[in-house]
Design an enzyme around this catalytic site. Structure first.
Site: not given
Ligand code: AMP
Length: 209
Positions: A13, A88, A123, A156, A167
Site C-alpha cells: 500500500k 483499520r 522491507r 522496522r 499483525r
Molecule cells: P503501518 O505503518 O500502517 O503498518 O502501521 C504500523 C502500526 O501503527 C500498526 O501495527 C499499528 O500498531 C499502528 N497503526 C497504524 N495505523 C493504525 C490505525 N488506523 N489504527 C490503529 N493502529 C494503527
C-alpha cells in the site's frame, strides 16, 4: 480525489501510494508514519502508542481518529489524499463517515500470506526520507543506503517475524471486515498485489480513471 487503501500489512500500500501521489499531486496520509513520528518525538500520544505498535497490535481508535482528523484538516489535503493504513477498524470507518469526508474509491490490495511475509521481512525504510526498499524485490543500489537521499536504511521493529505473525492475525480479525463495509457502499476495487510493481501501479491508476 479522496482514496482509501486497504489490505494487509506488507501488501505494498505504502509503495503504491507514493507512486500515485506523485502522479495525481495529492497527499499520502499514513497513520503508521504519523504514529512513528509521534513515538520518535516522544509525545504523550507517542508514548501511549508505542506499546501497541511494538507488539503489532492496533493503537486505540480514539488516539488514531484524533490524529487523523487533525491531519486531514490541513490545507495540503484540499486537492485530495490517500489514506494508507486508516481506517483499520469499523469504528474508525464510521468516525470518518461522520466527519463528513467524502471517499471516492477504496482500493483493496490482496496477496498471499507467504508473499506478505516475504515482503515484510525484507522491507527496509530510509530513516531520512521514508522511501521504501526491499532487500531482493526493490534493492537499493548500495546496501543499506537510500537511492533517493543517501539516508541510512533500517528495518522496522514490527517487521520482525513475531510481530508480523500478530499483525496478520490482527488484520484478519479487526481490519478485513472493512472490505464488506465498503463493498456495501459500492466503493471497493480489488487490486491483485501479487503482480509486478509496475502492473499493480497501472491497475491502480486504471481503477481511478
Ligand atoms: P503501518 O505503518 O500502517 O503498518 O502501521 C504500523 C502500526 O501503527 C500498526 O501495527 C499499528 O500498531 C499502528 N497503526 C497504524 N495505523 C493504525 C490505525 N488506523 N489504527 C490503529 N493502529 C494503527
Amino acid at each position: 480525489m479522496n482514496l482509501i487503501f486497504v489490505g494487509p500489512p506488507g501488501v505494498g500500500k505504502g509503495t503504491i501510494a507514493k507512486m500515485i501521489v506523485e502522479k495525481f499531486k495529492i497527499v499520502q496520509i499514513s497513520t503508521g508514519d504519523l504514529l512513528r513520528a509521534a513515538v520518535k518525538e516522544g509525545t504523550g500520544l507517542g508514548k501511549k502508542a508505542k506499546e501497541y505498535m511494538d507488539k503489532g497490535d492496533l493503537v486505540t481508535d480514539d488516539l488514531v481518529i484524533g490524529l487523523l482528523k487533525e491531519r486531514i484538516a490541513k490545507p495540503d489535503c484540499e486537492n485530495g489524499f490517500i489514506l494508507d493504513g486508516f481506517p483499520r477498524t469499523i469504528p474508525q470507518a464510521e468516525a470518518l463517515d461522520e466527519s463528513g469526508v467524502e471517499i471516492d474509491t477504496v482500493l483493496n490490495f490482496t496477496a498471499l500470506k507467504e508473499t506478505i511475509i516475504q515482503r515484510l521481512s525484507g522491507r527496509r525504510i530510509c530513516k531520512k526520507c521514508g522511501a521504501i526498499f526491499h532487500i531482493t524485490n526493490i534493492p537499493p543500489k548500495i546496501e543499506d543506503v537510500c537511492d533517493k537521499c543517501g539516508g541510512e536504511l533500517y528495518q522496522r521493529d514490527d517487521d520482525k517475524i513475531e510481530a508480523i505473525v500478530n499483525r496478520l492475525i490482527v488484520y484478519k480479525k479487526q481490519t478485513a471486515p472493512l472490505i464488506d463495509y465498503y463493498k456495501n457502499k459500492g466503493k471497493i476495487v480489488d487490486i491483485n498485489a501479487e503482480l509486478p510493481l509496475k502492473e499493480i501501479f497501472e491497475n491502480s491508476i486504471g481503477a481511478l480513471e
